[in-house]
Design a protein around this motif. Sequence first.
Motif, PDB file in Angstrom:
ATOM      1  N   LEU A   1     -15.015  -8.453   6.048  1.00 20.36           N
ATOM      2  CA  LEU A   1     -15.580  -9.766   6.328  1.00 20.36           C
ATOM      3  C   LEU A   1     -14.645 -10.907   5.962  1.00 20.36           C
ATOM      4  O   LEU A   1     -14.723 -11.984   6.547  1.00 20.36           O
ATOM      5  CB  LEU A   1     -16.909  -9.930   5.582  1.00 20.36           C
ATOM      6  CG  LEU A   1     -18.036  -9.009   6.040  1.00 20.36           C
ATOM      7  CD1 LEU A   1     -19.253  -9.179   5.145  1.00 20.36           C
ATOM      8  CD2 LEU A   1     -18.388  -9.263   7.489  1.00 20.36           C
ATOM      9  N   ALA A   2     -13.741 -10.676   5.017  1.00 24.81           N
ATOM     10  CA  ALA A   2     -12.815 -11.732   4.604  1.00 24.81           C
ATOM     11  C   ALA A   2     -11.838 -12.088   5.721  1.00 24.81           C
ATOM     12  O   ALA A   2     -11.268 -13.177   5.727  1.00 24.81           O
ATOM     13  CB  ALA A   2     -12.046 -11.313   3.360  1.00 24.81           C
ATOM     14  N   GLY A   3     -11.622 -11.165   6.654  1.00 25.61           N
ATOM     15  CA  GLY A   3     -10.718 -11.440   7.761  1.00 25.61           C
ATOM     16  C   GLY A   3      -9.270 -11.048   7.497  1.00 25.61           C
ATOM     17  O   GLY A   3      -8.385 -11.361   8.287  1.00 25.61           O
TER      18      GLY A   3
ATOM     19  N   LEU B   1       0.841  -1.205   0.000  1.00 27.11           N
ATOM     20  CA  LEU B   1       0.000   0.000   0.000  1.00 27.11           C
ATOM     21  C   LEU B   1       0.871   1.248   0.000  1.00 27.11           C
ATOM     22  O   LEU B   1       0.638   2.183  -0.783  1.00 27.11           O
ATOM     23  CB  LEU B   1      -0.943  -0.020   1.208  1.00 27.11           C
ATOM     24  CG  LEU B   1      -1.884   1.176   1.344  1.00 27.11           C
ATOM     25  CD1 LEU B   1      -2.761   1.363   0.111  1.00 27.11           C
ATOM     26  CD2 LEU B   1      -2.750   1.008   2.598  1.00 27.11           C
ATOM     27  N   ASP B   2       1.898   1.287   0.832  1.00 32.12           N
ATOM     28  CA  ASP B   2       2.819   2.435   0.858  1.00 32.12           C
ATOM     29  C   ASP B   2       3.496   2.631  -0.494  1.00 32.12           C
ATOM     30  O   ASP B   2       3.664   3.759  -0.966  1.00 32.12           O
ATOM     31  CB  ASP B   2       3.884   2.253   1.943  1.00 32.12           C
ATOM     32  CG  ASP B   2       3.327   2.380   3.353  1.00 32.12           C
ATOM     33  OD1 ASP B   2       2.187   2.881   3.521  1.00 32.12           O
ATOM     34  OD2 ASP B   2       4.034   1.952   4.292  1.00 32.12           O
TER      35      ASP B   2
ATOM     36  N   ILE C   1      -5.259  -6.827  -4.270  1.00 34.31           N
ATOM     37  CA  ILE C   1      -4.067  -7.227  -3.538  1.00 34.31           C
ATOM     38  C   ILE C   1      -4.553  -7.519  -2.133  1.00 34.31           C
ATOM     39  O   ILE C   1      -5.276  -6.715  -1.541  1.00 34.31           O
ATOM     40  CB  ILE C   1      -2.987  -6.141  -3.514  1.00 34.31           C
ATOM     41  CG1 ILE C   1      -2.570  -5.782  -4.940  1.00 34.31           C
ATOM     42  CG2 ILE C   1      -1.791  -6.582  -2.688  1.00 34.31           C
ATOM     43  CD1 ILE C   1      -1.676  -4.583  -5.033  1.00 34.31           C
ATOM     44  N   ASN C   2      -4.174  -8.697  -1.592  1.00 34.40           N
ATOM     45  CA  ASN C   2      -4.667  -9.022  -0.259  1.00 34.40           C
ATOM     46  C   ASN C   2      -3.565  -9.548   0.637  1.00 34.40           C
ATOM     47  O   ASN C   2      -2.513  -9.970   0.171  1.00 34.40           O
ATOM     48  CB  ASN C   2      -5.847  -9.996  -0.331  1.00 34.40           C
ATOM     49  CG  ASN C   2      -5.448 -11.392  -0.753  1.00 34.40           C
ATOM     50  OD1 ASN C   2      -4.558 -12.007  -0.140  1.00 34.40           O
ATOM     51  ND2 ASN C   2      -6.085 -11.915  -1.773  1.00 34.40           N
TER      52      ASN C   2
ATOM     53  N   ILE D   1      -9.816  -2.000   1.941  1.00 32.83           N
ATOM     54  CA  ILE D   1     -10.596  -2.585   3.036  1.00 32.83           C
ATOM     55  C   ILE D   1      -9.586  -3.105   4.047  1.00 32.83           C
ATOM     56  O   ILE D   1      -8.952  -4.138   3.829  1.00 32.83           O
ATOM     57  CB  ILE D   1     -11.496  -3.739   2.534  1.00 32.83           C
ATOM     58  CG1 ILE D   1     -12.418  -3.258   1.417  1.00 32.83           C
ATOM     59  CG2 ILE D   1     -12.287  -4.332   3.695  1.00 32.83           C
ATOM     60  CD1 ILE D   1     -13.157  -4.380   0.704  1.00 32.83           C
ATOM     61  N   ARG D   2      -9.419  -2.378   5.122  1.00 34.55           N
ATOM     62  CA  ARG D   2      -8.417  -2.751   6.123  1.00 34.55           C
ATOM     63  C   ARG D   2      -8.906  -3.894   7.020  1.00 34.55           C
ATOM     64  O   ARG D   2      -8.133  -4.756   7.394  1.00 34.55           O
ATOM     65  CB  ARG D   2      -8.017  -1.542   6.945  1.00 34.55           C
ATOM     66  CG  ARG D   2      -7.138  -0.584   6.147  1.00 34.55           C
ATOM     67  CD  ARG D   2      -6.876   0.718   6.902  1.00 34.55           C
ATOM     68  NE  ARG D   2      -5.901   1.536   6.193  1.00 34.55           N
ATOM     69  CZ  ARG D   2      -6.170   2.237   5.103  1.00 34.55           C
ATOM     70  NH1 ARG D   2      -7.386   2.223   4.579  1.00 34.55           N
ATOM     71  NH2 ARG D   2      -5.228   2.944   4.504  1.00 34.55           N
TER      72      ARG D   2
END
Length: 134
Positions: A112-114, A85-86, A130-131, A108-109
């Motif tokens: 629901l995905a955890g 993210l940075d 990107i997760n 989304i920090r």
Amino acid sequence: MLDLRVHHVSIVVTDLERSVAFYQRAFGLERLARPPFKTEGAWLVCHGIQIHLILYPQGTFRAAATIDNNDAHFSFHTRDFYGILDHLVAEGFREDAEEGDPMRLFVIREGLAGFPQLYMMDPDRNIVEINGAP
């Protein structure tokens, strides 16, 4: 479970070099040699998974320039979500960019995905996630 692994994802692009530059700048992907197929394209790689950019001047089906995380997309996984993210912010991408701005990030920090997720669009409106999944 069958012995399968994802080999590549193909993405339609309208300007090949612009898209190569985007994926290299945003994600640091390395360009691979590509056979001389009839259709122009480029192959990139991310930890052994290939991203195949396919030149198709008519473009994709997506007319709206809005990020919809429920729409078709592909995802990169990272163990350093906030580092990525940075990096994207340093490259000019922004969460506060207006809807339709090609530099917009939808982050989304805690969802629901955890695990944290972010969504963005490439220059041809392909949605990229990107997760930080475990």
